[in-house]
Design an enzyme around this catalytic site. Structure first.
Site, mmCIF file in Angstrom:
data_model
loop_
_atom_site.group_PDB
_atom_site.id
_atom_site.type_symbol
_atom_site.label_atom_id
_atom_site.label_comp_id
_atom_site.label_asym_id
_atom_site.label_seq_id
_atom_site.Cartn_x
_atom_site.Cartn_y
_atom_site.Cartn_z
ATOM 1 N N GLU A 185 0.828 -1.080 0.090
ATOM 2 C CA GLU A 185 -0.043 -0.141 0.023
ATOM 3 C C GLU A 185 0.789 1.213 -0.109
ATOM 4 O OE1 GLU A 185 -3.574 2.089 2.679
ATOM 5 O OE2 GLU A 185 -2.729 0.250 3.309
ATOM 6 N N ARG A 229 5.357 -13.044 9.963
ATOM 7 C CA ARG A 229 6.160 -11.744 9.644
ATOM 8 C C ARG A 229 7.364 -11.533 10.244
ATOM 9 N NH1 ARG A 229 2.464 -6.775 11.792
ATOM 10 N NH2 ARG A 229 4.586 -5.743 10.859
ATOM 11 N N LYS A 234 3.649 0.710 10.299
ATOM 12 C CA LYS A 234 3.953 2.054 9.293
ATOM 13 C C LYS A 234 3.304 3.211 10.139
ATOM 14 C CE LYS A 234 3.734 0.578 4.601
ATOM 15 N NZ LYS A 234 2.805 0.510 3.382
#
Length: 563
Positions: free
Chosen positions: A38, A264, A274
């Site tokens: 994104e 992850r 983020k």
């Protein structure tokens, strides 16, 4: 379908095993993966792991990997982030060729498929606010409640959805939801939102749209349009997979991709959110997304981390289904391993102390041949000027040395790297008693660092010629967070920021060869660490970022069997 088993990579993990099995059994003909960032921020080291996995698998199995931007939230996306992401992926060594895509490329098709869901009675327009939708959703132990708008007539739903597209309603006034079931044990299946109204200009489509698909709706359908065979996500999307599959099965998509999840990357002394990284930038805790203390790919590049080291790290930690936290020393070990082989050696002095060689001919100078990299004979040698006056590190001298201090002291002889043996004869101090200069003598017979009589000083020091020294700024970096687990035990996350994460030295000196050079070039300052030329450098003012120290705690722990 039969495949050439010699093409299957030696490296394996559960995802590669799945891919190999799909090829072997003929379930797929060509492997297609994708990396779907994104564009609402810069990529970090966790994304690097995903990039290496997706592009790596595609390359190893003779397929392709698409770079697809999930640009479905115009309020947080910028062209700056798109450009930075493309640069980061290329810098890591990967290329998507002709396969650059955007979710916005498919907005018209996604809208048509949303209409198909409405016509099939599988989606409806809801007037509940975002807070009300959350309230109706229920909990992990309690089912949700139906919206009062859930059973709207089909034609009314179509009319309202078309009017949403035409911009007749304000932001947030209505949403399109899937009609699945509010009693589902999986909260993600409790009539999830598929479209929302957002009156904001999109970086690529401008004002053409005021309704935007959610990630859950755009993701799987974009995979299907692009022919993705293996949609690889991190574990937080595992609970979203049933919705991914429900949408694929409910729509006339051109292919049937499958989603697989892996753990992850989590690193000590590091945050990967983020949102938090954006706040660090916005609040001025760092100097930007590419600050060398940031875990962003651009920050690591600016700090001097080589792409080879990051790829090596991603290979070493592997791929699994189990969440874990990796010691940041393991990343640093991979970086050092590459730099030790590739970084040229240079002389730099961070805290200069002058040495005057009293018996060296005044006004004369000579060139010393110095090895560029003892790990790489092909790197050859360079010449460094040598003269009567030199700079050494202040910490390499003690007037009253304790036991086991073998560096320079009054009456003691040491070796200067690739030059001569020198002996300290006198110490000069200022009015405050601070040592300002050392008076030494040298042995002309020891040129190059060896003595004809076989004596061997216990210390070898680096040095910089005073007459040719280049003044430099050096920035010493440490972990951004002092605690290995920032914000653990309910602490306020930013309370764990390390106040000493950056220390700036303004009076360092470096050898003449470092007066020029390319931004991003990483060298080893002998005995001090690895340093990279920063973009803030000018021709008359080089700036160096310390990439890493030479000390490798991770390698030491491995040797002790404690890794």
């Amino acid at each position: 379908m039969s495949i050439d088993t010699t093409a299957i990579p030696e490296r394996t993990d559960f995802i590669r095993d799945i891919v190999a099995g799909d090829l072997r059994e003929g379930r797929v003909q060509t492997v297609v993966t994708r990396f779907p960032p994104e564009p609402n921020g810069y990529l970090h080291i966790g994304h690097a792991k995903a990039i290496c996995l997706n592009f790596g698998i595609a390359s190893e199995f003779g397929g392709r990997c698409n770079l697809r931007f999930d640009d479905t939230n115009p309020t947080r996306e910028e062209q700056e982030y798109i450009d930075a992401i493309e640069a980061d992926v290329r810098w890591l060594g990967f290329d998507w060729g002709d396969h650059l895509h955007f979710a916005s490329d498919y907005f018209e098709q996604l809208y048509d498929w949303a209409i198909d869901l409405v016509r099939a009675g599988r989606a409806y327009v809801d007037d509940l606010s975002a807070d009300e939708i959350r309230e109706h959703r229920g909990t992990l132990t309690e089912p949700g409640r139906d919206s009062p708008w859930r059973n709207r007539p089909l034609e009314e739903n179509i009319d309202l959805f078309e009017r949403m597209r035409r911009g007749e309603f304000p932001t947030g006034a209505r949403v399109l939801r899937a009609r699945i079931g509010m009693a589902s044990p999986n909260i993600n299946l409790r009539d999830p939102v598929l479209y929302r109204i957002v009156h904001a200009r999109h970086p690529r489509t401008g004002d053409a749209w005021c309704i935007y698909p959610t990630y859950d709706f755009a993701h799987g359908q974009s995979d299907a349009i692009e022919g993705v065979t293996h949609s690889i996500c991190t574990l937080e999307f595992e609970s979203h997979r049933p919705l991914y599959d429900w949408l694929i099965e409910s729509l006339p998509v051109p292919s049937r991709p499958h989603q697989y999840e892996f753990a992850r990357l989590n690193l000590t002394h590091t945050v990967m959110s983020k949102r938090v990284l954006r706040q660090l930038v916005a609040d001025g805790h760092v100097k930007g997304w590419d600050d060398p203390r940031m875990p962003t790919i651009s920050g690591m590049r600016r700090r001097g981390y080589p792409a080879d080291g990051i790829r090596e790290f991603a290979t070493t930690i592997g791929v699994s289904k189990a969440d874990s936290v990796i010691e940041i020393g393991q990343l640093e070990h991979a970086i050092r391993d590459v730099l030790n082989r590739t970084a040229p050696r240079r002389f730099g002095v961070l805290d200069p102390l002058k040495v005057v060689i009293e018996n060296y001919p005044d006004g004369e100078a000579e060139e010393m041949d110095v090895v560029n990299n003892p790990e790489d004979p092909a790197a050859g040698t360079r010449t460094v000027p040598f003269g009567r006056e030199l700079w050494i590190e202040r910490e390499d001298f003690l007037e009253e040395p304790p036991p086991k201090f073998f560096r320079l002291a009054p009456g003691r002889e040491v070796r200067l790297r690739s030059a001569y043996f020198i002996t300290c004869r006198d110490v000069v101090k200022d009015a405050a008693g601070v040592v300002t200069e050392l008076r030494c003598t040298y042995d002309p017979a020891t040129r190059g660092g060896d003595s004809p009589d076989g004596r061997r000083p216990k210390a070898t020091l680096h040095w910089v010629p005073a007459a040719n020294a280049v003044p430099a700024e050096v920035r010493l970096y440490d972990h951004l967070f002092s605690d290995p687990f920032p914000g653990a035990d309910g602490r306020e996350l930013f309370h764990d920021l390390n106040p000493d994460s950056e220390r700036v030295i303004t009076r360092a000196v470096v050898e003449p060869s470092l007066g020029g050079g390319a931004v991003g070039e990483t060298v080893q300052f002998e005995r001090l660490g690895y340093f990279s030329r920063d973009p803030d450098s000018t021709p008359d003012h080089p700036v160096f970022n310390r990439t890493l120290t030479l000390k490798d705690t991770w390698a030491k722990l491995q040797a002790q069997g404690r890794s």
